[in-house]
Design a protein around this motif. Structure first.
Motif, mmCIF file in Angstrom:
data_model
loop_
_atom_site.group_PDB
_atom_site.id
_atom_site.type_symbol
_atom_site.label_atom_id
_atom_site.label_comp_id
_atom_site.label_asym_id
_atom_site.label_seq_id
_atom_site.Cartn_x
_atom_site.Cartn_y
_atom_site.Cartn_z
ATOM 1 N N THR A 390 0.911 -1.028 -0.015
ATOM 2 C CA THR A 390 0.117 -0.011 0.062
ATOM 3 C C THR A 390 0.795 1.236 0.065
ATOM 4 O OG1 THR A 390 -1.934 -1.397 1.265
ATOM 5 C CG2 THR A 390 -1.899 1.429 1.259
ATOM 6 N N LYS A 391 0.708 2.228 -0.841
ATOM 7 C CA LYS A 391 1.420 3.611 -0.951
ATOM 8 C C LYS A 391 1.002 4.425 0.247
ATOM 9 C CE LYS A 391 3.773 3.173 -4.729
ATOM 10 N NZ LYS A 391 5.266 3.361 -4.798
ATOM 11 N N ARG A 392 1.907 4.616 0.832
ATOM 12 C CA ARG A 392 1.515 5.836 2.047
ATOM 13 C C ARG A 392 2.509 7.085 2.003
ATOM 14 N NH1 ARG A 392 -1.688 2.845 5.688
ATOM 15 N NH2 ARG A 392 -1.358 0.454 5.484
ATOM 16 N N THR A 393 2.072 8.069 2.420
ATOM 17 C CA THR A 393 2.803 9.435 2.254
ATOM 18 C C THR A 393 3.415 9.815 3.815
ATOM 19 O OG1 THR A 393 1.616 9.851 0.582
ATOM 20 C CG2 THR A 393 2.934 11.784 1.496
ATOM 21 N N LEU A 394 4.696 9.773 3.889
ATOM 22 C CA LEU A 394 5.469 10.403 5.111
ATOM 23 C C LEU A 394 5.047 11.839 5.475
ATOM 24 C CD1 LEU A 394 9.063 9.018 4.274
ATOM 25 C CD2 LEU A 394 7.368 8.168 6.086
ATOM 26 N N LYS A 445 16.425 -6.289 6.437
ATOM 27 C CA LYS A 445 15.229 -6.019 7.067
ATOM 28 C C LYS A 445 14.907 -4.338 6.794
ATOM 29 C CE LYS A 445 15.198 -9.557 10.436
ATOM 30 N NZ LYS A 445 15.295 -9.921 11.916
ATOM 31 N N ARG A 446 13.821 -3.799 6.634
ATOM 32 C CA ARG A 446 13.539 -2.411 6.314
ATOM 33 C C ARG A 446 12.188 -2.256 7.258
ATOM 34 N NH1 ARG A 446 16.178 0.356 2.276
ATOM 35 N NH2 ARG A 446 14.461 1.377 1.468
ATOM 36 N N TYR A 447 12.039 -1.453 8.123
ATOM 37 C CA TYR A 447 10.892 -1.028 8.686
ATOM 38 C C TYR A 447 10.894 0.579 9.001
ATOM 39 C CZ TYR A 447 10.546 -6.144 9.751
ATOM 40 O OH TYR A 447 10.418 -7.252 9.810
ATOM 41 N N VAL A 448 9.522 1.257 8.860
ATOM 42 C CA VAL A 448 9.322 2.590 9.268
ATOM 43 C C VAL A 448 8.588 2.524 10.333
ATOM 44 C CG1 VAL A 448 8.809 4.830 8.478
ATOM 45 C CG2 VAL A 448 10.303 3.417 7.142
ATOM 46 N N ARG A 449 8.652 3.376 11.436
ATOM 47 C CA ARG A 449 7.431 3.763 12.395
ATOM 48 C C ARG A 449 6.296 4.051 11.685
ATOM 49 N NH1 ARG A 449 10.924 7.100 17.101
ATOM 50 N NH2 ARG A 449 12.158 5.028 17.674
ATOM 51 N N VAL A 450 5.082 3.503 12.107
ATOM 52 C CA VAL A 450 3.871 3.849 11.727
ATOM 53 C C VAL A 450 3.431 5.452 12.005
ATOM 54 C CG1 VAL A 450 1.309 3.524 12.149
ATOM 55 C CG2 VAL A 450 2.766 1.473 12.082
ATOM 56 N N THR A 451 3.969 6.074 13.125
ATOM 57 C CA THR A 451 3.683 7.534 13.327
ATOM 58 C C THR A 451 4.104 8.257 12.415
ATOM 59 O OG1 THR A 451 5.488 7.252 14.739
ATOM 60 C CG2 THR A 451 3.121 6.932 15.703
ATOM 61 N N ASN A 452 5.226 7.752 11.405
ATOM 62 C CA ASN A 452 5.763 8.852 10.666
ATOM 63 C C ASN A 452 4.685 8.875 9.300
ATOM 64 O OD1 ASN A 452 8.220 9.131 12.068
ATOM 65 N ND2 ASN A 452 9.386 7.375 11.109
ATOM 66 N N PHE A 453 3.599 8.161 9.324
ATOM 67 C CA PHE A 453 2.980 8.428 7.972
ATOM 68 C C PHE A 453 1.616 8.980 8.192
ATOM 69 C CE2 PHE A 453 5.438 4.427 7.116
ATOM 70 C CZ PHE A 453 6.040 4.746 5.964
ATOM 71 N N LYS A 454 1.151 9.704 7.261
ATOM 72 C CA LYS A 454 -0.009 10.431 7.220
ATOM 73 C C LYS A 454 -1.386 9.533 7.775
ATOM 74 C CE LYS A 454 1.061 14.370 4.434
ATOM 75 N NZ LYS A 454 0.531 14.919 3.100
#
Length: 454
Positions: A390-394, A445-454
């Motif tokens: 799913t495409k999400r915007t930072l 492994k590559r992860y980004v915090r959920v709180t960084n996305f709109k």
């Protein structure tokens, strides 16, 4: 109220009626529901017309319905119908009465007044059903009036003749399925099947055939088309039949049935169910076909094209199961552990592990407003978000993490960047939630915090 006029019969009908009463047969063409008998069995009840036995529920074989006018009484109509027939058993009476006749004709849109006189006759005419009973046996005959004809009783039938297993066959062609070779010539009325048997169409009752439409294209392997044919006899009576023709495909195909189907084994003209085949299964279509009980079967193989055309291979499928578009397949990597669902969105309590390569149908299925891929060779579905992401915007700058306390690299993802995330988020040991993102592998492994996305 207008004076009720007497019922007027056509010259032909009067001649038929009077001839019956006098015992002299008239020159009336017999229909397919009439059989001539020289010795009538008095123990068996049936209607007779001009010395001919009528099948139960037959329509009286007249060229045209008996003339009738507005104002004619139902009693006269009934008496006229009765005068045209007799019964095989002496002393037995026709039981149909005016009250029953009233319900009959009203159901055929005949308008009546309160005195059981005809007020309006439908343009299609109507039928009178006469009934007789004897010792528990009940027989009926239908008598046409007005514009009611016996067309459907005499209409020619479209038949196909062919040889199968050294036995000549003749069948009604309607709804049959045939199979032809790719690139072959195709004449809808006289063609050769992929099994090298000839199929010829003919019309019964000395009818002639015309091809109304033909969408068969032998130049397109794996395609199918429909043929519509009309048979017409000398009286202008017609019947239209249609059949389908499948063009043998080339190479491996993906079975296009809805969910699953059966394969079969055939021996001495008898058919037994064999193994189950699933939508998307890889199959090879052979040239050999057989029609058994009006069902067409095609020899196939799940191994090779050579095996599909081998006489030692006894695996068959209904040809109708091939008359579907071959399933397009695509192999993709599952990027997030995926729960398996059924065709209506119910969980099967099984999962496909992350980073596994799986072959899916290329088509996207929408089940309960969510997008799914269907696994080839199995009735299993997984959510597309676990595969395509799913495409999400930072909404702010973000780091890429390998674990809760270690970054994957020194890169910074900038605010406003669109990033592909896969599946639902993960809860790390630090109590924070992370999305797996694009570029991740089993070892990277590559992860980004959920709180960084709109």
């Amino acid at each position: 109220m207008k004076q009720v006029s007497k019922i007027m019969l056509t010259a032909v009908s009067l001649l038929s009626a009077s001839s019956m009463l006098l015992g002299t047969p008239t020159n009336v063409k017999a229909a397919s529901n009439v059989s001539t008998t020289s010795s009538l069995n008095s123990d068996n009840l049936y209607f007779l017309y001009n010395g001919q036995k009528l099948a139960n529920n037959a329509i009286l074989p007249m060229e045209k319905g008996i003339a009738v006018n507005n104002g004619d009484s139902l009693e006269k109509v009934l008496n006229t119908a009765k005068s045209l027939v007799s019964l095989s058993v002496s002393g037995v009476q026709i039981t149909t009465n005016v009250s029953e006749l009233r319900g009959q004709v009203q159901s055929q849109n005949v308008l009546l007044d309160n005195s059981n006189n005809i007020a309006q006759i439908p343009t299609t005419g109507f039928y009178v059903t006469l009934t007789a009973r004897n010792n528990g046996q009940v027989v009926n005959v239908r008598v046409p009036f007005g514009n009611a004809y016996t067309v459907t009783q005499n209409a020619p039938e479209v038949q196909v003749t062919f040889n199968q297993n050294n036995v000549n066959q003749r069948l009604n062609v309607n709804n049959l399925i045939f199979q032809i070779a790719s690139g072959s010539k195709f004449d809808p009325l006289n063609f050769w099947g992929s099994n090298k048997e000839q199929y010829k169409l003919t019309a019964t009752n000395k009818g002639t055939l015309t091809v109304d439409s033909n969408t068969v294209d032998p130049s397109q392997p794996g395609s199918w088309g429909q043929v519509k044919v009309t048979a017409t006899n000398s009286q202008g009576q017609k019947s239209t039949s249609s059949f389908e023709v499948y063009v043998v495909p080339q190479g491996m195909q993906r079975l296009g049935v809805d969910i699953w189907t059966d394969s079969y084994r055939i021996s001495d003209g008898r058919v037994w169910k064999s193994e189950q085949l699933n939508r998307g299964d890889a199959i090879y279509v052979g040239n050999d076909t057989q029609i058994i009980n009006k069902v067409s079967y095609t020899r196939i193989s799940t191994k090779s094209q050579v095996d599909a055309n081998s006489l030692s291979n006894n695996t068959w499928i209904k040809t109708s199961d091939l008359v579907h578009e071959s399933v397009d397949a695509i192999t993709k990597r599952v990027m997030h552990k995926a729960l398996i669902y059924d065709s209506i969105g119910g969980s099967k309590l099984r999962k496909i592990s992350a980073f596994k390569l799986v072959t899916f149908e290329k088509k996207i299925y929408v089940i309960k407003n969510a997008k799914y891929y269907k696994v080839i060779n199995a009735p299993d579905y997984i959510k597309a978000a676990n595969v395509d992401g799913t495409k999400r915007t930072l909404k702010k700058n973000a780091y890429i993490y390998a674990t809760s306390n270690r970054r994957a690299n020194k890169n910074v993802l900038r605010k406003g960047t669109k990033i592909t995330t896969y599946g639902s988020s993960y809860m790390f040991k630090n109590g924070k939630r992370y999305y797996r993102i694009e570029g991740a592998t089993k070892t990277q492994k590559r992860y980004v915090r959920v709180t960084n996305f709109k």
